[in-house]
Design a protein around this motif. Structure first.
Motif, PDB file in Angstrom:
ATOM      1  N   VAL A  73       1.789  31.916 -62.166  1.00 41.16           N
ATOM      2  CA  VAL A  73       2.834  31.002 -61.700  1.00 41.16           C
ATOM      3  C   VAL A  73       2.234  29.971 -60.741  1.00 41.16           C
ATOM      4  O   VAL A  73       2.539  28.778 -60.822  1.00 41.16           O
ATOM      5  CB  VAL A  73       3.954  31.811 -60.989  1.00 41.16           C
ATOM      6  CG1 VAL A  73       4.973  30.868 -60.357  1.00 41.16           C
ATOM      7  CG2 VAL A  73       4.639  32.739 -61.976  1.00 41.16           C
ATOM      8  N   THR A  74       1.342  30.432 -59.854  1.00 48.63           N
ATOM      9  CA  THR A  74       0.725  29.522 -58.889  1.00 48.63           C
ATOM     10  C   THR A  74      -0.086  28.446 -59.600  1.00 48.63           C
ATOM     11  O   THR A  74      -0.024  27.268 -59.239  1.00 48.63           O
ATOM     12  CB  THR A  74      -0.190  30.316 -57.932  1.00 48.63           C
ATOM     13  OG1 THR A  74       0.557  31.413 -57.402  1.00 48.63           O
ATOM     14  CG2 THR A  74      -0.679  29.452 -56.787  1.00 48.63           C
ATOM     15  N   GLU A  75      -0.840  28.841 -60.633  1.00 45.71           N
ATOM     16  CA  GLU A  75      -1.663  27.863 -61.341  1.00 45.71           C
ATOM     17  C   GLU A  75      -0.778  26.817 -62.032  1.00 45.71           C
ATOM     18  O   GLU A  75      -1.044  25.615 -61.962  1.00 45.71           O
ATOM     19  CB  GLU A  75      -2.553  28.574 -62.378  1.00 45.71           C
ATOM     20  CG  GLU A  75      -3.601  27.621 -62.949  1.00 45.71           C
ATOM     21  CD  GLU A  75      -4.299  28.181 -64.188  1.00 45.71           C
ATOM     22  OE1 GLU A  75      -4.136  29.383 -64.488  1.00 45.71           O
ATOM     23  OE2 GLU A  75      -4.991  27.395 -64.853  1.00 45.71           O
ATOM     24  N   LYS A  81       2.470  20.115 -60.129  1.00 44.38           N
ATOM     25  CA  LYS A  81       2.614  19.284 -58.935  1.00 44.38           C
ATOM     26  C   LYS A  81       1.590  18.142 -58.955  1.00 44.38           C
ATOM     27  O   LYS A  81       1.946  16.988 -58.711  1.00 44.38           O
ATOM     28  CB  LYS A  81       2.421  20.136 -57.682  1.00 44.38           C
ATOM     29  CG  LYS A  81       2.855  19.386 -56.456  1.00 44.38           C
ATOM     30  CD  LYS A  81       2.952  20.266 -55.239  1.00 44.38           C
ATOM     31  CE  LYS A  81       3.613  19.479 -54.113  1.00 44.38           C
ATOM     32  NZ  LYS A  81       3.698  20.273 -52.882  1.00 44.38           N
ATOM     33  N   GLU A  82       0.345  18.505 -59.284  1.00 40.73           N
ATOM     34  CA  GLU A  82      -0.718  17.488 -59.340  1.00 40.73           C
ATOM     35  C   GLU A  82      -0.364  16.348 -60.281  1.00 40.73           C
ATOM     36  O   GLU A  82      -0.592  15.181 -59.994  1.00 40.73           O
ATOM     37  CB  GLU A  82      -2.017  18.127 -59.827  1.00 40.73           C
ATOM     38  CG  GLU A  82      -2.915  18.672 -58.730  1.00 40.73           C
ATOM     39  CD  GLU A  82      -4.024  19.562 -59.310  1.00 40.73           C
ATOM     40  OE1 GLU A  82      -4.494  20.427 -58.565  1.00 40.73           O
ATOM     41  OE2 GLU A  82      -4.371  19.387 -60.502  1.00 40.73           O
ATOM     42  N   LYS A  83       0.204  16.738 -61.435  1.00 43.30           N
ATOM     43  CA  LYS A  83       0.505  15.728 -62.446  1.00 43.30           C
ATOM     44  C   LYS A  83       1.906  15.183 -62.312  1.00 43.30           C
ATOM     45  O   LYS A  83       2.331  14.361 -63.129  1.00 43.30           O
ATOM     46  CB  LYS A  83       0.317  16.332 -63.843  1.00 43.30           C
ATOM     47  CG  LYS A  83      -1.057  16.953 -63.988  1.00 43.30           C
ATOM     48  CD  LYS A  83      -1.474  17.105 -65.439  1.00 43.30           C
ATOM     49  CE  LYS A  83      -2.935  17.526 -65.488  1.00 43.30           C
ATOM     50  NZ  LYS A  83      -3.495  17.636 -66.818  1.00 43.30           N
ATOM     51  N   PRO A  97       2.345  20.650 -73.563  1.00 48.04           N
ATOM     52  CA  PRO A  97       1.691  21.657 -72.727  1.00 48.04           C
ATOM     53  C   PRO A  97       0.556  21.034 -71.910  1.00 48.04           C
ATOM     54  O   PRO A  97      -0.279  20.312 -72.453  1.00 48.04           O
ATOM     55  CB  PRO A  97       1.153  22.662 -73.747  1.00 48.04           C
ATOM     56  CG  PRO A  97       1.014  21.897 -75.011  1.00 48.04           C
ATOM     57  CD  PRO A  97       2.069  20.835 -74.988  1.00 48.04           C
ATOM     58  N   LEU A  98       0.558  21.303 -70.616  1.00 46.44           N
ATOM     59  CA  LEU A  98      -0.445  20.712 -69.731  1.00 46.44           C
ATOM     60  C   LEU A  98      -1.432  21.745 -69.204  1.00 46.44           C
ATOM     61  O   LEU A  98      -2.528  21.410 -68.785  1.00 46.44           O
ATOM     62  CB  LEU A  98       0.239  20.079 -68.513  1.00 46.44           C
ATOM     63  CG  LEU A  98       1.341  19.059 -68.785  1.00 46.44           C
ATOM     64  CD1 LEU A  98       2.090  18.761 -67.497  1.00 46.44           C
ATOM     65  CD2 LEU A  98       0.744  17.794 -69.378  1.00 46.44           C
ATOM     66  N   VAL A  99      -0.992  23.010 -69.210  1.00 44.03           N
ATOM     67  CA  VAL A  99      -1.796  24.023 -68.527  1.00 44.03           C
ATOM     68  C   VAL A  99      -2.824  24.651 -69.462  1.00 44.03           C
ATOM     69  O   VAL A  99      -4.017  24.647 -69.181  1.00 44.03           O
ATOM     70  CB  VAL A  99      -0.887  25.105 -67.903  1.00 44.03           C
ATOM     71  CG1 VAL A  99      -1.711  26.171 -67.194  1.00 44.03           C
ATOM     72  CG2 VAL A  99       0.102  24.459 -66.927  1.00 44.03           C
ATOM     73  N   ASP A 100      -2.348  25.154 -70.607  1.00 41.03           N
ATOM     74  CA  ASP A 100      -3.266  25.797 -71.543  1.00 41.03           C
ATOM     75  C   ASP A 100      -2.810  25.513 -72.975  1.00 41.03           C
ATOM     76  O   ASP A 100      -2.261  26.381 -73.655  1.00 41.03           O
ATOM     77  CB  ASP A 100      -3.295  27.310 -71.269  1.00 41.03           C
ATOM     78  CG  ASP A 100      -4.365  28.003 -72.088  1.00 41.03           C
ATOM     79  OD1 ASP A 100      -5.052  27.336 -72.893  1.00 41.03           O
ATOM     80  OD2 ASP A 100      -4.511  29.238 -71.938  1.00 41.03           O
ATOM     81  N   PRO A 101      -3.039  24.275 -73.443  1.00 39.05           N
ATOM     82  CA  PRO A 101      -2.540  23.874 -74.772  1.00 39.05           C
ATOM     83  C   PRO A 101      -2.993  24.819 -75.890  1.00 39.05           C
ATOM     84  O   PRO A 101      -2.279  24.969 -76.882  1.00 39.05           O
ATOM     85  CB  PRO A 101      -3.140  22.472 -74.947  1.00 39.05           C
ATOM     86  CG  PRO A 101      -3.332  21.973 -73.551  1.00 39.05           C
ATOM     87  CD  PRO A 101      -3.697  23.176 -72.739  1.00 39.05           C
TER      88      PRO A 101
END
Ligand code: HEC
Length: 135
Positions: A73-75, A81-83, A97-101
């Motif tokens: 969840v933190t990642e 937030k960054e994006k 998907p931005l985290v792990d496509p």
């Protein structure tokens, strides 16, 4: 002699009383601390937490600080937030998907559930994810 003994007993019992008092006051205060952290969640974050742990079933693939099936969840919160990305839109199945496509197909199966959530519920989930960055 007798008086001395009496004084000694009174002094002892006072002393032990004090000690117990101390122990008792220590306990509730540490409990208050845990309650305090839980209640620092805003109503919206709390809604999200309830869905995350309940009908959303998110907890089975996402842990607070550890990658299991899905990213932590933190990642996720950090990257969103960054994006400055829109998690509500993603959970409606309208985002990328931005985290792990590479694992997107696994997450996609959840849209069947999340699409039925109200905007308020989805916002709650988003707020709950972001609440992990406050710690
Ligand atoms: C079956 C396992 C599984 C469940 C259940 C699950 N997820 Fe995921 N989730 C994943 C995987 C795997 C990824 C990584 C793929 C990705 O980034 O899209 C992911 C990624 C995400 C992302 C990041 C998306 C991105 O932009 O990359 C968010 C946000 C998310 N999940 C929220 C949730 C929420 C909210 C729930 C509960 C309603 C949930 N997930 C339930 C497996 C799951």
């Amino acid at each position: 002699m007798k008086l001395k003994l009496l004084i000694a007993i009174v002094a002892l019992s006072l002393f032990s009383c004090k000690k117990e008092e101390k122990k008792e006051t220590l306990y509730p205060s540490s409990e208050t601390v845990t309650e305090g952290t839980a209640s620092t969640l805003t109503p919206s974050e709390k809604t999200g937490e309830e869905i995350f742990d309940g009908k959303g079933n998110c907890f089975s693939c996402h842990k607070p600080d550890q990658k299991i099936i899905g990213p932590s969840v933190t990642e996720i919160a950090k990257i969103y937030k960054e994006k400055n990305a829109d998690m509500v839109q993603f959970l409606k199945g309208e985002g990328e998907p931005l985290v792990d496509p590479s694992q997107y197909e696994v997450m996609k199966t959840n849209f069947a559930i999340t699409k039925n959530f109200t905007d308020e519920e989805l916002k709650g989930l988003e707020d709950y994810f972001y609440s992990h960055l406050k710690k």
